[in-house]
Each structure stands twice: as structure tokens, then as C-alpha cells.
Scaffold this active site. Structure first.
Site, short mmCIF file in Angstrom:
data_model
loop_
_atom_site.label_atom_id
_atom_site.label_comp_id
_atom_site.label_asym_id
_atom_site.label_seq_id
_atom_site.Cartn_x
_atom_site.Cartn_y
_atom_site.Cartn_z
N ALA A 187 67.91 -39.94 33.37
CA ALA A 187 67.70 -39.23 32.11
C ALA A 187 66.42 -39.61 31.40
O ALA A 187 66.08 -39.04 30.36
CB ALA A 187 68.89 -39.47 31.18
N ARG A 246 55.70 -43.18 28.91
CA ARG A 246 54.46 -43.86 29.31
C ARG A 246 53.74 -43.17 30.45
O ARG A 246 52.60 -43.51 30.76
CB ARG A 246 54.77 -45.32 29.67
CG ARG A 246 54.97 -46.21 28.45
CD ARG A 246 55.22 -47.64 28.86
NE ARG A 246 56.60 -47.85 29.30
CZ ARG A 246 57.05 -48.97 29.85
NH1 ARG A 246 56.21 -49.98 30.04
NH2 ARG A 246 58.31 -49.08 30.21
N GLY A 269 71.28 -46.68 26.32
CA GLY A 269 71.41 -47.77 27.26
C GLY A 269 72.08 -47.38 28.56
O GLY A 269 72.65 -46.29 28.70
N GLY A 327 64.79 -60.54 33.83
CA GLY A 327 66.04 -61.26 33.67
C GLY A 327 66.32 -62.08 34.92
O GLY A 327 66.08 -61.62 36.04
N ASN A 370 43.33 -9.60 55.35
CA ASN A 370 44.77 -9.33 55.29
C ASN A 370 45.25 -8.81 53.94
O ASN A 370 46.39 -8.39 53.81
CB ASN A 370 45.55 -10.59 55.67
CG ASN A 370 45.16 -11.78 54.80
OD1 ASN A 370 44.05 -11.85 54.30
ND2 ASN A 370 46.07 -12.73 54.64
#
Length: 455
Positions: free
Chosen positions: A13, A18, A83, A145, A373
Site C-alpha cells: 500500500a 521518496r 503500520g 533493528g 505498411n
């Protein structure tokens, strides 16, 4: 691979702000296939029987692309982007109604993850995991993370801002892609809260919730090059470079000779057979099939074209959609073929345009030949039989038929059919006048002098 059935949920989604583009991020392409198309193909190859895709409002092109690759796919709209867990919740109808034992959650903007990495996640689930996270060993883990592990168990995912100095030294990082036992996903998503700075629902929170409930949480490791996501045009180019290198290596492993591999550009569906030789600076657009023994010379471009065995194409040739080049045929320099069949052994070697036509077996088409053509409203067909000879600088005005064995004189304009074994001269008779050139020059000089005097 596990025998357990699998549902894949692809999150697609994102607007791709950016990227500075009006196109949805997952519709940008590498290898002439939208990013989400690569993801769909990978999970299909990994054995996912069911597919659900979460898209944003007003993204019909994403839905069309997904359904072209997976007609049975379900598409769900995430109206508010709150989220990753919120996105998964948008597809709740899919995992609640599914009878699949496994659910993979992945991203539409990570197009390089291989089927093997998805299979590895499913294997962990088959061996008893309730939740499994895909990680990677980062050359520079800054900003990612960290996956904090104990043996083969995943204890926690620690964001860098929350990590201790010791935890920041961990190089095993979170790729964001996750697998769930289906019943566990349904339970965990409902327990995820948005008590964070952004007020969003993060699917990664499922790890700690699962651990707190005594569920088995494990991890699997992929190559860093596989899991790179795309947020900018520069990252798009970087992923395309990885994809192209994969395609080149696979082609050479399959028996294709690439004389300058880094200069050859492949599409996702390019099919090049064994013992094909590809010279430098060749571009394969979508829908190209090259059979064995073909030599493709430098700076040639292909799109939706088929070249049969032992033919030669190029240099500087362009094969456009529905160009069909037969066995042992020759297509030479600065020749363009479009919607035309060049039959076995025929030659179109120099500076010619052949469109909406058939060139018969062993016919020779001379330099500078054009099939006219298009009349401004409709396309028309030119049919040239076997063993014919078309002289240089000929213009064939379609619709027109030239029979087997016919000869067309150089410089002809052909507007009528030519019978089998006939010879056609479609040009005005040459007229020569003795000493006329001198008279013309004298007249021009006189006019020039008069003009100068008047000034």
C-alpha cells in the site's frame, strides 16, 4: 519443502513518496517487471497456494498486475496507513477464512528475496515454530533493528534507539519479513497496540507478545543482498543491478556465452537457450525467446521477439513486438523488424525496415528496403515469397504480394503484385542529355550575377 499449505500476505500500500513519482512504489520495475510481480513470483515458487495483497486506495494497476500473475489473488484496501500490523489486519478476511496452516507476511518493495528464503521460513514453522522472523547479517548494522537470540530462539527485536551498546554490536538484523502459524497470527495481531511515538501498529511487536505467551519464536537468515527494500530511485537502481547480475550468472550457467556480461540487460522473462553467443551492449526487453546456436551481435535490442536456432542478428538490429526470425536467417546492421516473419535462411542484412510482412525462405532483401505498411489510418501487409531477390533501395507499398523467385530491380517503388519468377522495375526511365550540365551551370551563374547586381 513442508507439505503444509500456505497463505502469503503481501503488503503493497506504500505511496513511495521518496520515489518522487505518481506511480505506486510497488509498480516501479526491475527487469521490466513491477516490484510486486517479483515478490508474487517468488512466493508462488516457494509453494504458496493462496495470495492476499494489501493495497492503498485508488491503486487499480497494482491489482491488475497481481491478478495477471495470480488470478485467484485477493486484494484488500488499507485506507489508513497505520503500520504493518494494521496492514495485515486489512487482510483479516483472508487469514480468518483460509484453511492454510502457514501465513507469510512480506513486502511488495523487497523484490530480491529468493524462493529458498521463503521456504526456510516455512520449514521453521513446520518444525514447530509459532512465529519466525527473517534476518540478515548486515555489513553495517547501523539503523536496523537487531535480532536478539538465544540458541535457535528469537528473544526480541530491539530497535537501535532502544538498544544497549552491547546490543548495537549485534550484526544480525531484522528484514521485517515474518512467518506465522495461522492461528497464532490471528491471535497476535489482535493484541498489538499502538503505544508508540507514531501511534502505529507494528507487526514486529508480535515477537515479544508471542514470547510472553510461551509461543515458540524462531528466526531464519537470508543474504543481505536479498532483503534490501526500495524507497528511492537510487535503491531501485541498486536492486536492478543485483537482479541483472543474477540473470547474467544464470544465463552463463545455462550455457550462454556473454562476451561482456556487465553490458547485457535482461528482462525477468528472457529465455536464451544453450550455445547462444551474445556480444556486448545487447538489451532484452520483455517477451524474448532466443533458440540455440543464435549469435546476437553488439548493440542490438529485442522486445517480444522470437529468434529460431542458428540465426544471426545485428549489430545494431532492432526486433520489435512479434518479430519472428527463422532458422539460419540473417538480420543485419541497422535493420528494424516489427510484426514480421523472416523465414528460414532469409537475409535482411543492411539498413532496412520490415514491418507487417512475411519474407519467404532464402529470400534476399537488399540494403535500404522499406515496407510501407501504414497509410495514415490502417496497417497493411507485405508478402514476399521464397527465393525472391529485392534490390537495394526498394520501396514496397503495402498491401502487396511478391511471388516466389521474383526479382525486384534496385531503386524500385512497387505498388502492384509481382507474379512468381517475374521481374519488376518500379522506377522511371533514366534520361541523359549531352552537355546539358554545362548549360544548367551557365544559367545558374547568370542568375547569381543578376541577383548580386540587384542588391
Amino acid at each position: 519443502m513442508t507439505s503444509e499449505s500456505c497463505l502469503a500476505i503481501v503488503l503493497g500500500a506504500g505511496l513511495g513518496t521518496r520515489m518522487n513519482s505518481s506511480l505506486p512504489k510497488v509498480m516501479h520495475e526491475i527487469g521490466n517487471l513491477p516490484l510486486i510481480g517479483h515478490v508474487v513470483r517468488a512466493v508462488q515458487a516457494a509453494g504458496s497456494e493462496e495470495l492476499a495483497v494489501v493495497i492503498g486506495p485508488e491503486m487499480p494497476e497494482v491489482e491488475t498486475t497481481v491478478r495477471s500473475l495470480s488470478p485467484g489473488a485477493q486484494c484488500f484496501v488499507q485506507h489508513d496507513r497505520l503500520g504493518t500490523a494494521h496492514a495485515v489486519k486489512a487482510a483479516e478476511a483472508a487469514y480468518q477464512s483460509s484453511e492454510c496452516g502457514h501465513v507469510l507476511v512480506l513486502f511488495g518493495d523487497t523484490p530480491l528475496v529468493t524462493p529458498a528464503s521463503f521456504v526456510a521460513l516455512r520449514d521453521e514453522l513446520a518444525e514447530g515454530a509459532d512465529v519466525v522472523v527473517l534476518g540478515f547479517e548486515a555489513a553495517d548494522p547501523h539503523g536496523y533493528g537487531r535480532l536478539l537470540t538465544k540458541g535457535n530462539q528469537l528473544v526480541s527485536i530491539r530497535e537501535e534507539k532502544d538498544a544497549t551498546d552491547e546490543e548495537r554490536r549485534v550484526s544480525l538484523c531484522n528484514a521485517g519479513i515474518m512467518g506465522f502459524r495461522r492461528e497464532a497470527l490471528a491471535e497476535l495481531v489482535d493484541l498489538i497496540e499502538n503505544k508508540n511515538a507514531k501511534g502505529e501498529y507494528y507487526l514486529t511487536d508480535a515477537v515479544e507478545i508471542a514470547a510472553s505467551k510461551g509461543l515458540k519464536v524462531r528466526f531464519s537468515v537470508a543474504l543481505e543482498s536479498e532483503v534490501q527494500g526500495i524507497n528511492t530511485r537510487a535503491q531501485l537502481a541498486a536492486c536492478d543491478a543485483v537482479f541483472q547480475e543474477r540473470m547474467r550468472q544464470q544465463a552463463m550457467a545455462d550455457g550462454v556465452t556473454l562476451l561482456a556480461p556487465d553490458t547485457v540487460y535482461f528482462s525477468w522473462d528472457t529465455a536464451v537457450a544453450q550455445d547462444v553467443v551474445v556480444e556486448p551492449h545487447v538489451v532484452f526487453g520483455p517477451g524474448v525467446r532466443i533458440e540455440t546456436g543464435v549469435r546476437i551481435k553488439a548493440f542490438s535490442h529485442f522486445e517480444k521477439a522470437h529468434v529460431e536456432r542458428n540465426a544471426t542478428v545485428g549489430p545494431y538490429a532492432r526486433l520489435r513486438p512479434n518479430a519472428q526470425v527463422g532458422v539460419g536467417a540473417h538480420i543485419g546492421n541497422f535493420v528494424e523488424i516489427k510484426n514480421a516473419q523472416i523465414e528460414a535462411g532469409a537475409k535482411v542484412n543492411h539498413l532496412s525496415y520490415i514491418g507487417d510482412a512475411r519474407i519467404g525462405t532464402k529470400t534476399n532483401v537488399g540494403a535500404g528496403t522499406i515496407t510501407c505498411n501504414y497509410d495514415g489510418y490502417f496497417k497493411h501487409h507485405t508478402d514476399i515469397g521464397a527465393g525472391a531477390f529485392i534490390g537495394s533501395d526498394s520501396i514496397l507499398v503495402a498491401p502487396v504480394t511478391i511471388g516466389d523467385g521474383a526479382l525486384i530491380a534496385a531503386g524500385s517503388v512497387i505498388t502492384e503484385n509481382v507474379d512468381t519468377n517475374a521481374m519488376a522495375f518500379g522506377r522511371s526511365r533514366q534520361v541523359s542529355k549531352s552537355d546539358r550540365a554545362a548549360e544548367v551551370r551557365a544559367g545558374l551563374e547568370k542568375k547569381k550575377a543578376q541577383t548580386k547586381q540587384a542588391d
